[in-house]
Design an enzyme around this catalytic site. Sequence first.
Site, PDB file in Angstrom:
ATOM      1  N   ASP A 184     -38.207 -45.830  21.183  1.00 22.04           N
ATOM      2  CA  ASP A 184     -38.097 -45.149  19.974  1.00 22.04           C
ATOM      3  C   ASP A 184     -36.939 -45.882  19.036  1.00 22.04           C
ATOM      4  O   ASP A 184     -36.920 -46.166  17.803  1.00 22.04           O
ATOM      5  CB  ASP A 184     -37.858 -43.888  19.854  1.00 22.04           C
ATOM      6  CG  ASP A 184     -38.835 -43.117  20.719  1.00 22.04           C
ATOM      7  OD1 ASP A 184     -40.127 -43.261  19.902  1.00 22.04           O
ATOM      8  OD2 ASP A 184     -39.091 -42.363  21.584  1.00 22.04           O
TER       9      ASP A 184
ATOM     10  N   GLU B 258     -43.254 -41.544  28.263  1.00 19.85           N
ATOM     11  CA  GLU B 258     -43.569 -40.088  27.942  1.00 19.85           C
ATOM     12  C   GLU B 258     -44.723 -39.630  28.644  1.00 19.85           C
ATOM     13  O   GLU B 258     -44.837 -38.243  28.773  1.00 19.85           O
ATOM     14  CB  GLU B 258     -43.547 -40.084  26.260  1.00 19.85           C
ATOM     15  CG  GLU B 258     -42.353 -39.901  25.523  1.00 19.85           C
ATOM     16  CD  GLU B 258     -41.628 -41.148  25.230  1.00 19.85           C
ATOM     17  OE1 GLU B 258     -40.671 -41.364  24.856  1.00 19.85           O
ATOM     18  OE2 GLU B 258     -41.938 -42.165  25.797  1.00 19.85           O
TER      19      GLU B 258
ATOM     20  N   ASP C 186     -43.070 -38.767  20.577  1.00 17.32           N
ATOM     21  CA  ASP C 186     -43.039 -38.310  19.166  1.00 17.32           C
ATOM     22  C   ASP C 186     -41.764 -38.386  18.157  1.00 17.32           C
ATOM     23  O   ASP C 186     -41.620 -37.902  17.196  1.00 17.32           O
ATOM     24  CB  ASP C 186     -43.207 -36.806  19.517  1.00 17.32           C
ATOM     25  CG  ASP C 186     -42.038 -36.156  20.361  1.00 17.32           C
ATOM     26  OD1 ASP C 186     -41.067 -36.885  20.671  1.00 17.32           O
ATOM     27  OD2 ASP C 186     -42.282 -34.753  20.472  1.00 17.32           O
TER      28      ASP C 186
END
Length: 310
Positions: free
Chosen positions: A159, A179, A187
């Site tokens: 991320d 994840e 997310d």
Amino acid sequence: MLSVFVRSALTKYRRSWLPGQAVVRAMSSSGGAVSPYTTLAISHPAESITHVELHRPEKRNAMNRAFWSEMVDCFNEIAGDPGCRVVVVSGAGTVFTAGIDLMDMAGDILSPEGDDAARIAWNVRKVIAKYQETFSVIEKCPKPVVVAVHGACVGGGVDLITACDIRLCTQDAWFQIKEVDIGLAADVGTLQRLPKVIGSRSLVNELALTARKMFADEAKSSGLVSRVFADKEAMIAAALEMAGEIAGRSPVAVQGTKVNLIYSRDHSVAEGLDYMATWNMSMLQTQDVMKSAQASMEKKSPKTIAFSKL
């Protein structure tokens, strides 16, 4: 000129790169400035360059609660610092990051507050939005961000790096969208940014759905990183050299380029061109253009120009 700059920067950088420490932490131990961060170490290895180091080496730079807010504070400060023109991000210790610190973070997701399902969901959404901002703030920062990855880059690390502008890694680096292995969909940015970084949607889907590791050679061939280095020392040296090249250009030009690259990524060509015209109708009214043109005609490097701070 460049070689002199790089040697000077590296000499200064190595002096500050103490084992397990960065310059701000060394200063605090001797009674000088105290770092406001517990998970980051900030140093300035050369003029106009800020080095942000993930600094929990004893925990493999796992991202605890403090990290998520400290990154926002750090990059908001960098964004407003006229003395900074480019940022280098790296990790202390043996790996870049092991991702989320599950032991520290579990309470925020597994035990949310609320009297009923709607209120629980509302509070979970606020938590997720807060965590998303931790990496969006890197993308929003007008200063280009070069990230240098060594060893593992897991979960939240992906991320983070997909929000950066230039990605470098070592030959021993590997990347993993972890994840799905812990029962959730990523997310905080990977699923949104990685498809725009890697040309193959099939590869993105494979990585996200299987949680398999991607190693350095594949990361390079797929476009996740632009360069691969033999070891961390060579990579940091190259990151500083690249940062020096960027810092030597007009900050009006560099920051305008970053802003418009990101805008154009998310809009049509026509919209991007219209935004660019609106941007440059004011940004062209700078002395930097004339200074840069004159240096070019005189066959001088842009790094010889004294650009005003921005």
